[in-house]
Motif scaffolding. Structure first.
Motif, PDB file in Angstrom:
ATOM      1  N   THR A   2      53.373  34.670  31.027  1.00 21.61           N
ATOM      2  CA  THR A   2      54.112  34.318  32.242  1.00 21.61           C
ATOM      3  C   THR A   2      54.713  35.571  32.893  1.00 21.61           C
ATOM      4  O   THR A   2      55.147  36.486  32.194  1.00 21.61           O
ATOM      5  CB  THR A   2      55.278  33.374  31.906  1.00 21.61           C
ATOM      6  N   GLN A  40      57.941  40.685  33.251  1.00 21.27           N
ATOM      7  CA  GLN A  40      57.625  39.718  32.206  1.00 21.27           C
ATOM      8  C   GLN A  40      58.345  40.154  30.929  1.00 21.27           C
ATOM      9  O   GLN A  40      58.734  41.320  30.804  1.00 21.27           O
ATOM     10  CB  GLN A  40      56.110  39.613  31.996  1.00 21.27           C
ATOM     11  N   GLN A 378      56.109  32.796  40.636  1.00 23.75           N
ATOM     12  CA  GLN A 378      57.281  32.449  39.826  1.00 23.75           C
ATOM     13  C   GLN A 378      56.866  31.562  38.665  1.00 23.75           C
ATOM     14  O   GLN A 378      55.759  31.051  38.632  1.00 23.75           O
ATOM     15  CB  GLN A 378      58.340  31.762  40.677  1.00 23.75           C
ATOM     16  N   THR A 379      57.788  31.398  37.711  1.00 19.48           N
ATOM     17  CA  THR A 379      57.487  30.583  36.526  1.00 19.48           C
ATOM     18  C   THR A 379      58.323  29.306  36.561  1.00 19.48           C
ATOM     19  O   THR A 379      59.289  29.207  37.316  1.00 19.48           O
ATOM     20  CB  THR A 379      57.860  31.358  35.248  1.00 19.48           C
ATOM     21  N   GLU A 380      57.949  28.365  35.722  1.00 23.53           N
ATOM     22  CA  GLU A 380      58.694  27.100  35.622  1.00 23.53           C
ATOM     23  C   GLU A 380      59.910  27.263  34.716  1.00 23.53           C
ATOM     24  O   GLU A 380      60.748  26.384  34.614  1.00 23.53           O
ATOM     25  CB  GLU A 380      57.790  26.017  34.996  1.00 23.53           C
TER      26      GLU A 380
END
Ligand code: MEV
Length: 387
Positions: A2, A40, A378-380
């Motif tokens: 991610t 990251q 973007q990430t969750e």
């Protein structure tokens, strides 16, 4: 794996560099050239920059933002940071402010934001953060993030786009720029790279512009304040371009700002020249509001005469400006000077660019007023959250 990625534009100053450090008006536009940041979690357990070990002392902007947004002492894990982009460094185009704004946004995305009411992300509702409307926030300190969880309030974590705030990115970028410039930095670069568009700084609230916020900073020689505004992009004609000419000479902003400060210490009467730049910038603001681009260009050329007088131009800049003059509405150095870049406002970008290249410069062409900081990926999940 991610990752989060963000980007922010560089900037060109149309009027008022150096004088803005002393509280005078100035105008900057975001340009098409951008810096991108990718972060990251680091798999090596060490802070990494572009694959190598991150040297904190050589990267004061990055260190300053980590100190404010990513408290390792509270368990925030080391990250791997990648920087990419097409803004030449140390050239007066706001590369360090763009980097700082993009990284501030990325770190905020990576931790989310604690708020008191999940339905509202107004600054007054934040439980943590740095913004102009939070009166108790010590935006220029390092140790007051306004965490209120201790007093029993239930907080909600918001993540993604809604956790990110252009004002916060600008205020944090300004504070790390000021630290890197020995305490002297206007909010010009940080606000322009964060909000994008056209940013007008003034010593007063301008009735015809959208007022964003007031900024203050304590400098070695006193308090300064600025009112930051946005100029409506609709007022910029389609056929007007900026041609940016790079001299190829590296000129760190901190050195040029210190040079002007020394000149004023040795000869305080020269503050009159700084005041004249402020007056020229005010005329430039009026010309922009009136949409009179011939007058905007003329005022830029007048601004250059004063920049030369305070000693921040250079032979290389002068020769590129001279080459651009016949095909442009006006030309001047942009940013700190001493090298770096000049800009020409022109309706003939190709001819102006060719003339600058013939005189030995490398050119970039940009429209006036690109978008500000963007979230590109973007990430969750958050990489770390304050608890
Ligand atoms: C640098 O882009 C502009 C200066 O006015 C410095 C500042 O505003 O902090 C030279």
């Amino acid at each position: 794996m991610t990752f989060i990625s963000t980007s922010a534009p560089g900037k060109c100053i149309l009027f008022g560099e150096h004088a803005v450090v002393y509280g005078h008006p100035a105008v900057a536009v975001a340009i098409d050239q951008r810096i991108s940041i990718k972060i990251q979690p680091s798999t090596s357990g060490m802070w990494l920059l572009d694959g190598g070990t991150l040297n904190m002392s050589r990267n004061p902007h990055i260190k300053g933002l980590i100190d404010k947004l990513w408290p390792v002492e509270d368990g925030a894990p080391p990250l791997s940071i990648h920087i990419d982009g097409n803004i030449p460094r140390a050239s007066g185009l706001g590369s360090s402010a763009a980097l700082s704004v993009a990284l501030a946004g990325a770190l905020r995305l990576a931790r989310g934001r604690l708020v008191k009411d999940s339905k509202s992300n107004d600054q007054d509702n934040w439980a943590e953060g740095y913004g102009s409307s939070i009166s108790e926030s010590d935006a220029y300190g390092t140790d007051n993030g306004l965490f209120v969880s201790n007093n029993g309030e239930e907080l909600t974590l918001i993540i993604g786009k809604q956790a990110v705030d252009a004002d916060e990115n600008a205020i944090l970028a300004h504070s790390v720029e000021a630290a890197a410039q020995n305490g002297r930095a206007s909010p010009m670069d940080s606000s322009t790279c964060s909000h994008g568009g056209v940013v007008v700084i003034s010593d007063q609230i301008e009735a015809d512009l959208t007022h964003l916020y007031r900024r203050e900073l304590t400098m070695p020689d006193g308090e300064r304040f600025w009112h930051i505004h946005e100029l409506d992009l609709g007022k910029i004609p389609e056929d007007v371009y900026l041609v940016i000419g790079s001299t190829g000479v590296n000129a760190p902003t901190s050195k040029q700002v210190a040079k002007v400060a020394r000149m004023l210490e040795q000869n305080p009467a020269r503050m009159e020249e700084i005041e004249t730049i402020g007056k020229i910038a005010r005329r430039g603001i009026d010309a922009l509001i009136a949409g009179d681009y011939e007058a905007v260009g003329r005022t830029m050329t007048e601004n250059q005469i004063m920049l030369k007088s305070i000693g921040v131009s250079s032979p290389e800049l002068d020769s590129l400006i001279k080459a651009a003059a016949p095909t442009s509405l006006g030309a001047k150095l942009t940013g700190a000077g001493g090298g770096g870049c000049m800009i020409a406002l022109t309706r003939n970008p190709k001819s102006t660019s060719d003339a600058i290249e013939l005189a030995g410069g490398r050119t970039l062409i940009s429209k006036l007023g690109s978008p500000g900081m963007k979230i590109d990926s973007q990430t969750e999940i958050t990489f770390w959250t304050k608890s």
